[in-house]
Scaffold this motif. Structure first.
Motif, PDB file in Angstrom:
ATOM      1  N   HIS A   1      -6.905 -13.562  17.962  1.00 32.04           N
ATOM      2  CA  HIS A   1      -5.812 -13.077  18.798  1.00 32.04           C
ATOM      3  C   HIS A   1      -5.611 -13.905  20.054  1.00 32.04           C
ATOM      4  CE1 HIS A   1      -4.118  -9.522  17.052  1.00 32.04           C
ATOM      5  NE2 HIS A   1      -5.309  -9.131  16.670  1.00 32.04           N
TER       6      HIS A   1
ATOM      7  N   PRO B   1       0.689 -10.415  15.632  1.00 31.68           N
ATOM      8  CA  PRO B   1       0.437  -9.146  16.312  1.00 31.68           C
ATOM      9  C   PRO B   1      -0.395  -8.182  15.442  1.00 31.68           C
ATOM     10  CG  PRO B   1       2.799  -9.668  16.266  1.00 31.68           C
ATOM     11  CD  PRO B   1       2.111 -10.653  15.380  1.00 31.68           C
ATOM     12  N   ASN B   2      -0.883  -7.128  16.056  1.00 26.19           N
ATOM     13  CA  ASN B   2      -1.618  -6.091  15.321  1.00 26.19           C
ATOM     14  C   ASN B   2      -0.780  -5.572  14.173  1.00 26.19           C
ATOM     15  OD1 ASN B   2      -2.738  -5.226  18.455  1.00 26.19           O
ATOM     16  ND2 ASN B   2      -4.169  -5.651  16.826  1.00 26.19           N
ATOM     17  N   GLY B   3      -1.429  -5.432  13.024  1.00 23.98           N
ATOM     18  CA  GLY B   3      -0.744  -4.874  11.862  1.00 23.98           C
ATOM     19  C   GLY B   3       0.138  -5.870  11.133  1.00 23.98           C
ATOM     20  N   ALA B   4       0.063  -7.154  11.513  1.00 18.93           N
ATOM     21  CA  ALA B   4       0.925  -8.182  10.897  1.00 18.93           C
ATOM     22  C   ALA B   4       0.554  -8.453   9.442  1.00 18.93           C
ATOM     23  CB  ALA B   4       0.846  -9.477  11.701  1.00 18.93           C
ATOM     24  N   GLY B   5      -0.680  -8.097   9.075  1.00 17.42           N
ATOM     25  CA  GLY B   5      -1.109  -8.312   7.685  1.00 17.42           C
ATOM     26  C   GLY B   5      -2.156  -9.398   7.519  1.00 17.42           C
ATOM     27  N   LYS B   6      -2.788  -9.791   8.620  1.00 20.98           N
ATOM     28  CA  LYS B   6      -3.755 -10.887   8.587  1.00 20.98           C
ATOM     29  C   LYS B   6      -5.005 -10.525   7.787  1.00 20.98           C
ATOM     30  CE  LYS B   6      -4.033 -10.844  13.082  1.00 20.98           C
ATOM     31  NZ  LYS B   6      -3.153  -9.699  13.393  1.00 20.98           N
ATOM     32  N   SER B   7      -5.600  -9.375   8.101  1.00 22.89           N
ATOM     33  CA  SER B   7      -6.818  -8.973   7.385  1.00 22.89           C
ATOM     34  C   SER B   7      -6.509  -8.677   5.926  1.00 22.89           C
ATOM     35  CB  SER B   7      -7.461  -7.752   8.046  1.00 22.89           C
ATOM     36  OG  SER B   7      -7.915  -8.078   9.339  1.00 22.89           O
ATOM     37  N   THR B   8      -5.318  -8.148   5.669  1.00 19.88           N
ATOM     38  CA  THR B   8      -4.911  -7.903   4.285  1.00 19.88           C
ATOM     39  C   THR B   8      -4.887  -9.213   3.502  1.00 19.88           C
ATOM     40  OG1 THR B   8      -3.582  -5.995   4.932  1.00 19.88           O
ATOM     41  CG2 THR B   8      -3.035  -7.032   2.819  1.00 19.88           C
TER      42      THR B   8
ATOM     43  N   LEU C   1       4.053   1.032   2.104  1.00 20.00           N
ATOM     44  CA  LEU C   1       3.968   0.032   3.174  1.00 20.00           C
ATOM     45  C   LEU C   1       3.788  -1.378   2.615  1.00 20.00           C
ATOM     46  CD1 LEU C   1       2.207   0.549   6.462  1.00 20.00           C
ATOM     47  CD2 LEU C   1       1.482  -1.434   5.129  1.00 20.00           C
TER      48      LEU C   1
ATOM     49  N   GLU D   1     -11.507 -12.661  13.305  1.00 23.64           N
ATOM     50  CA  GLU D   1     -11.722 -12.265  14.702  1.00 23.64           C
ATOM     51  C   GLU D   1     -13.175 -12.367  15.134  1.00 23.64           C
ATOM     52  OE1 GLU D   1      -9.558  -9.027  16.265  1.00 23.64           O
ATOM     53  OE2 GLU D   1      -7.886  -9.233  14.876  1.00 23.64           O
TER      54      GLU D   1
ATOM     55  N   PHE E   1       0.884  -1.156   0.000  1.00 21.15           N
ATOM     56  CA  PHE E   1       0.000   0.000   0.000  1.00 21.15           C
ATOM     57  C   PHE E   1       0.926   1.212   0.000  1.00 21.15           C
ATOM     58  CE2 PHE E   1      -2.644  -3.101   2.483  1.00 21.15           C
ATOM     59  CZ  PHE E   1      -3.687  -3.208   1.575  1.00 21.15           C
TER      60      PHE E   1
ATOM     61  N   ALA F   1       2.366  -4.704   3.369  1.00 22.88           N
ATOM     62  CA  ALA F   1       1.444  -5.331   4.325  1.00 22.88           C
ATOM     63  C   ALA F   1       1.583  -6.849   4.317  1.00 22.88           C
ATOM     64  CB  ALA F   1       0.007  -4.934   4.005  1.00 22.88           C
TER      65      ALA F   1
ATOM     66  N   GLN G   1     -13.717  -8.202   9.927  1.00 23.14           N
ATOM     67  CA  GLN G   1     -13.257  -7.890  11.282  1.00 23.14           C
ATOM     68  C   GLN G   1     -14.156  -6.817  11.906  1.00 23.14           C
ATOM     69  OE1 GLN G   1      -9.093  -7.024  11.534  1.00 23.14           O
ATOM     70  NE2 GLN G   1      -9.198  -6.359  13.657  1.00 23.14           N
TER      71      GLN G   1
HETATM   72  N1  ATP Z   1      -6.425  -0.601   2.421  1.00 21.14           N
HETATM   73  C1  ATP Z   1      -5.278  -0.273   3.014  1.00 21.14           C
HETATM   74  N2  ATP Z   1      -4.578   0.823   2.640  1.00 21.14           N
HETATM   75  C2  ATP Z   1      -3.408   1.152   3.237  1.00 21.14           C
HETATM   76  N3  ATP Z   1      -2.839   0.446   4.226  1.00 21.14           N
HETATM   77  C3  ATP Z   1      -3.478  -0.633   4.652  1.00 21.14           C
HETATM   78  C4  ATP Z   1      -4.724  -1.062   4.083  1.00 21.14           C
HETATM   79  N4  ATP Z   1      -5.129  -2.194   4.714  1.00 21.14           N
HETATM   80  C5  ATP Z   1      -4.192  -2.459   5.633  1.00 21.14           C
HETATM   81  N5  ATP Z   1      -3.199  -1.540   5.603  1.00 21.14           N
HETATM   82  C6  ATP Z   1      -1.991  -1.539   6.439  1.00 21.14           C
HETATM   83  O1  ATP Z   1      -1.367  -2.802   6.282  1.00 21.14           O
HETATM   84  C7  ATP Z   1      -0.822  -3.267   7.520  1.00 21.14           C
HETATM   85  C8  ATP Z   1      -1.431  -4.599   7.856  1.00 21.14           C
HETATM   86  O2  ATP Z   1      -2.774  -4.389   8.228  1.00 21.14           O
HETATM   87  P1  ATP Z   1      -3.803  -5.552   8.496  1.00 21.14           P
HETATM   88  O3  ATP Z   1      -5.131  -4.921   8.757  1.00 21.14           O
HETATM   89  O4  ATP Z   1      -3.727  -6.551   7.414  1.00 21.14           O
HETATM   90  O5  ATP Z   1      -3.215  -6.179   9.832  1.00 21.14           O
HETATM   91  P2  ATP Z   1      -3.854  -7.225  10.837  1.00 21.14           P
HETATM   92  O6  ATP Z   1      -2.822  -8.276  11.042  1.00 21.14           O
HETATM   93  O7  ATP Z   1      -5.195  -7.647  10.379  1.00 21.14           O
HETATM   94  O8  ATP Z   1      -3.955  -6.360  12.164  1.00 21.14           O
HETATM   95  P3  ATP Z   1      -5.053  -6.399  13.361  1.00 21.14           P
HETATM   96  O9  ATP Z   1      -4.643  -7.531  14.251  1.00 21.14           O
HETATM   97  O10 ATP Z   1      -4.854  -5.084  14.029  1.00 21.14           O
HETATM   98  O11 ATP Z   1      -6.399  -6.576  12.763  1.00 21.14           O
HETATM   99  C9  ATP Z   1      -1.122  -2.174   8.540  1.00 21.14           C
HETATM  100  O12 ATP Z   1       0.038  -1.366   8.647  1.00 21.14           O
HETATM  101  C10 ATP Z   1      -2.281  -1.420   7.931  1.00 21.14           C
HETATM  102  O13 ATP Z   1      -2.292  -0.087   8.336  1.00 21.14           O
END
Ligand code: ATP
Ligand code: MG
Length: 243
Positions: free
Chosen positions: A195, A38-45, A17, A163, A14, A19, A86
């Motif tokens: 989590h 952990p938070n921000g690891a990229g799971k939802s991505t 960044l 989640e 992104f 992800a 989520q």
């Molecule tokens: N659509 C997007 N545009 C820009 N950055 C994004 C986008 N989606 C996610 N990110 C960034 O990508 C990284 C991974 O985010 P993601 O939501 O995949 O993490 P996560 O593991 O699901 O975290 P959490 O446990 O907090 O849900 C983060 O730094 C987030 O800010």
């Protein structure tokens, strides 16, 4: 037999960044696999990439033996990729049953049939008694189950749960765990982000840990929780990894 789902060398950027970085995972038919980190690891991505919300910057996604990387989300849903969000995405001003009918209409255009399927799924998810209240009137645990019910109504082969057990009381979480087990017992493969280790580890057949967008460790839950890399990632002391 081939895996039901495979991501091959997925990278998602992104702007600046990263992800997801070179993520290759596979999920076998009938498995419950936990995706943790952990938070921000990229799971939802990764979930969004599997569901087809956007296309990966690099790499490919294989579902049921075919390359689905170029397919839009609706087509992947048709092929059997079901998911929850989520951030709960129920239609708040619609009744519970109508929310689930939206899912069922993925498989049929006959309203009577969609309604029948929706009731069946609500029964399965323990929400039948709440069919006619507004989604906005559900308590949080019920909203999570509604999300699962709507995804189930699309009759997925693979269910992505982001989640759905988070923020619940221990009793509610246990009900959720049992629901996930029953889903798998119907033949649906489950990939779930969660989590709370105490809840997810006894439930899953395999765990995949993402950290900073990369696969850190994968394996049997008992091995994963003992892995020093995983402990370090969760404690936030990345320098101790020595990598
Ligand atoms: N659509 C997007 N545009 C820009 N950055 C994004 C986008 N989606 C996610 N990110 C960034 O990508 C990284 C991974 O985010 P993601 O939501 O995949 O993490 P996560 O593991 O699901 O975290 P959490 O446990 O907090 O849900 C983060 O730094 C987030 O800010
Ligand atoms: Mg997330």
């Amino acid at each position: 037999m081939t895996a039901l789902l495979e991501t091959r060398n997925i990278t998602q950027r992104f702007s600046g960044l990263v992800a997801n970085s070179d993520v290759s995972i596979s999920v076998g038919r009938g498995e419950i696999v936990g995706l943790i980190g952990p938070n921000g690891a990229g799971k939802s991505t990764l979930f969004n990439l599997i569901a087809g919300v956007f296309r990966p910057t690099e790499g490919s996604i294989w579902f049921d033996g075919e390359d689905v990387t170029a397919l839009p989300a609706a087509e992947r849903c048709q092929r059997g990729v079901g998911r929850t969000f989520q951030v709960v995405k129920s239609f708040e001003t619609m009744s519970v049953i109508d929310n689930v009918i939206v899912g069922a209409l993925v498989r049929t255009t006959v309203m009577r049939e969609a309604r029948r399927k929706a009731y069946e799924v609500l029964e399965f998810a323990g929400l039948a008694a709440r069919a006619h209240v507004l989604a906005s009137d559900l308590v949080p645990a019920e909203k999570r189950r509604l999300e699962v019910a709507r995804a189930l109504a699309t009759q997925p082969k693979l269910l992505l749960l982001d989640e759905v057990l988070t923020g619940l009381t221990p009793t509610e979480a246990q009900t959720g765990v049992e629901l996930v087990r029953r889903v798998r017992d119907t033949g649906i493969t489950v990939l779930m982000v969660e989590h709370v280790m105490e809840i997810v580890m006894p439930l899953v057949d395999r765990a995949i840990v993402l950290d900073l967008g990369k696969v850190l460790v994968q394996g049997k839950p008992a091995d994963v929780v003992r892995d020093p890399k995983v402990i370090t990632a969760y404690l936030g002391d990345r320098h101790a990894v020595g990598a």
